[in-house]
Design a protein around this motif. Sequence first.
Motif, PDB file in Angstrom:
ATOM      1  N   ALA A   6       0.815  -1.211   0.000  1.00 43.34           N
ATOM      2  CA  ALA A   6       0.000   0.000   0.000  1.00 43.34           C
ATOM      3  C   ALA A   6       0.853   1.266   0.000  1.00 43.34           C
ATOM      4  O   ALA A   6       0.536   2.232  -0.687  1.00 43.34           O
ATOM      5  N   VAL A   7       1.940   1.266   0.760  1.00 38.19           N
ATOM      6  CA  VAL A   7       2.748   2.473   0.901  1.00 38.19           C
ATOM      7  C   VAL A   7       3.706   2.663  -0.270  1.00 38.19           C
ATOM      8  O   VAL A   7       3.764   3.730  -0.888  1.00 38.19           O
ATOM      9  N   ALA A   8       4.461   1.620  -0.580  1.00 38.38           N
ATOM     10  CA  ALA A   8       5.515   1.757  -1.575  1.00 38.38           C
ATOM     11  C   ALA A   8       5.137   1.179  -2.935  1.00 38.38           C
ATOM     12  O   ALA A   8       5.853   1.390  -3.908  1.00 38.38           O
ATOM     13  N   GLY A   9       4.046   0.455  -2.999  1.00 34.96           N
ATOM     14  CA  GLY A   9       3.655  -0.162  -4.257  1.00 34.96           C
ATOM     15  C   GLY A   9       4.558  -1.315  -4.660  1.00 34.96           C
ATOM     16  O   GLY A   9       4.581  -1.721  -5.814  1.00 34.96           O
ATOM     17  N   VAL A  10       5.299  -1.835  -3.715  1.00 34.70           N
ATOM     18  CA  VAL A  10       6.231  -2.932  -3.962  1.00 34.70           C
ATOM     19  C   VAL A  10       5.588  -4.233  -3.495  1.00 34.70           C
ATOM     20  O   VAL A  10       5.130  -4.326  -2.361  1.00 34.70           O
ATOM     21  N   SER A  11       5.542  -5.211  -4.360  1.00 41.44           N
ATOM     22  CA  SER A  11       5.023  -6.519  -3.973  1.00 41.44           C
ATOM     23  C   SER A  11       6.138  -7.308  -3.304  1.00 41.44           C
ATOM     24  O   SER A  11       7.186  -7.545  -3.900  1.00 41.44           O
ATOM     25  N   THR A  12       5.920  -7.670  -2.075  1.00 44.04           N
ATOM     26  CA  THR A  12       6.905  -8.459  -1.346  1.00 44.04           C
ATOM     27  C   THR A  12       6.328  -9.837  -1.066  1.00 44.04           C
ATOM     28  O   THR A  12       5.120 -10.010  -0.981  1.00 44.04           O
ATOM     29  N   THR A  13       7.207 -10.775  -0.915  1.00 47.33           N
ATOM     30  CA  THR A  13       6.764 -12.121  -0.573  1.00 47.33           C
ATOM     31  C   THR A  13       6.582 -12.216   0.940  1.00 47.33           C
ATOM     32  O   THR A  13       7.083 -11.384   1.698  1.00 47.33           O
ATOM     33  N   VAL A  14       5.869 -13.234   1.342  1.00 48.84           N
ATOM     34  CA  VAL A  14       5.663 -13.451   2.772  1.00 48.84           C
ATOM     35  C   VAL A  14       6.988 -13.780   3.451  1.00 48.84           C
ATOM     36  O   VAL A  14       7.245 -13.339   4.578  1.00 48.84           O
ATOM     37  N   SER A  15       7.867 -14.494   2.750  1.00 48.54           N
ATOM     38  CA  SER A  15       9.154 -14.840   3.360  1.00 48.54           C
ATOM     39  C   SER A  15      10.035 -13.613   3.553  1.00 48.54           C
ATOM     40  O   SER A  15      10.714 -13.494   4.574  1.00 48.54           O
ATOM     41  N   SER A  16      10.029 -12.669   2.610  1.00 50.39           N
ATOM     42  CA  SER A  16      10.839 -11.462   2.811  1.00 50.39           C
ATOM     43  C   SER A  16      10.232 -10.568   3.887  1.00 50.39           C
ATOM     44  O   SER A  16      10.958  -9.917   4.646  1.00 50.39           O
ATOM     45  N   ALA A  17       8.912 -10.524   3.994  1.00 51.23           N
ATOM     46  CA  ALA A  17       8.283  -9.761   5.069  1.00 51.23           C
ATOM     47  C   ALA A  17       8.566 -10.406   6.419  1.00 51.23           C
ATOM     48  O   ALA A  17       8.808  -9.713   7.409  1.00 51.23           O
ATOM     49  N   PHE A  18       8.556 -11.733   6.454  1.00 52.58           N
ATOM     50  CA  PHE A  18       8.882 -12.445   7.686  1.00 52.58           C
ATOM     51  C   PHE A  18      10.326 -12.177   8.091  1.00 52.58           C
ATOM     52  O   PHE A  18      10.623 -11.980   9.274  1.00 52.58           O
ATOM     53  N   LYS A  19      11.215 -12.151   7.104  1.00 53.88           N
ATOM     54  CA  LYS A  19      12.623 -11.835   7.369  1.00 53.88           C
ATOM     55  C   LYS A  19      12.746 -10.418   7.922  1.00 53.88           C
ATOM     56  O   LYS A  19      13.523 -10.170   8.844  1.00 53.88           O
ATOM     57  N   ALA A  20      11.955  -9.479   7.379  1.00 52.34           N
ATOM     58  CA  ALA A  20      11.995  -8.098   7.863  1.00 52.34           C
ATOM     59  C   ALA A  20      11.513  -8.002   9.303  1.00 52.34           C
ATOM     60  O   ALA A  20      12.120  -7.299  10.119  1.00 52.34           O
ATOM     61  N   VAL A  21      10.445  -8.709   9.625  1.00 60.33           N
ATOM     62  CA  VAL A  21       9.935  -8.703  11.003  1.00 60.33           C
ATOM     63  C   VAL A  21      10.964  -9.323  11.941  1.00 60.33           C
ATOM     64  O   VAL A  21      11.249  -8.792  13.018  1.00 60.33           O
ATOM     65  N   PHE A  22      11.540 -10.447  11.530  1.00 62.88           N
ATOM     66  CA  PHE A  22      12.526 -11.122  12.359  1.00 62.88           C
ATOM     67  C   PHE A  22      13.770 -10.258  12.574  1.00 62.88           C
ATOM     68  O   PHE A  22      14.267 -10.141  13.698  1.00 62.88           O
TER      69      PHE A  22
END
Length: 136
Positions: A42-58
């Motif tokens: 929504a913010v950046a218009g970048v489609s990320t995968t769940v694994s990369s988002a999980f990596k970011a949270v971790f």
Amino acid sequence: MQQLLLVLVFVAFAVSAPIKVTALCATLLLLITLTVVAVTHAVAGVSTTVSSAFKAVFLSLCFLAIWLLTLLSYVKGSGSASFHDLSLLMLLASLFGAFVMGFKVALPLSFSSSAIVAVLSAGISGALIWGARSYL
């Protein structure tokens, strides 16, 4: 390496915590990861995968843990445990910086987009955690 560390942390947590708490934490982690995916899109218009988002949270949690352990080491070593005015603002800014750096390292975003994603996802995640505390 990060996946191995995550599995080890989860196994140690699952062994020491009750099953209800472990299931709730795993569910919250999944919801927070999906929140990061949605907010990043929504913010950046970048489609990320769940694994990369999980990596970011971790990574954000790891950076926060490192920062908090460093702060506790400073407080214990210096004997100064009170933060007022400017030092409190600097404390909160550095805490926010540690959180943003997790998103900056793991997601293909600029620093400003990472900051916006961090603020929005932290707010939504905080609301999720606040709502989930009644299940404990």
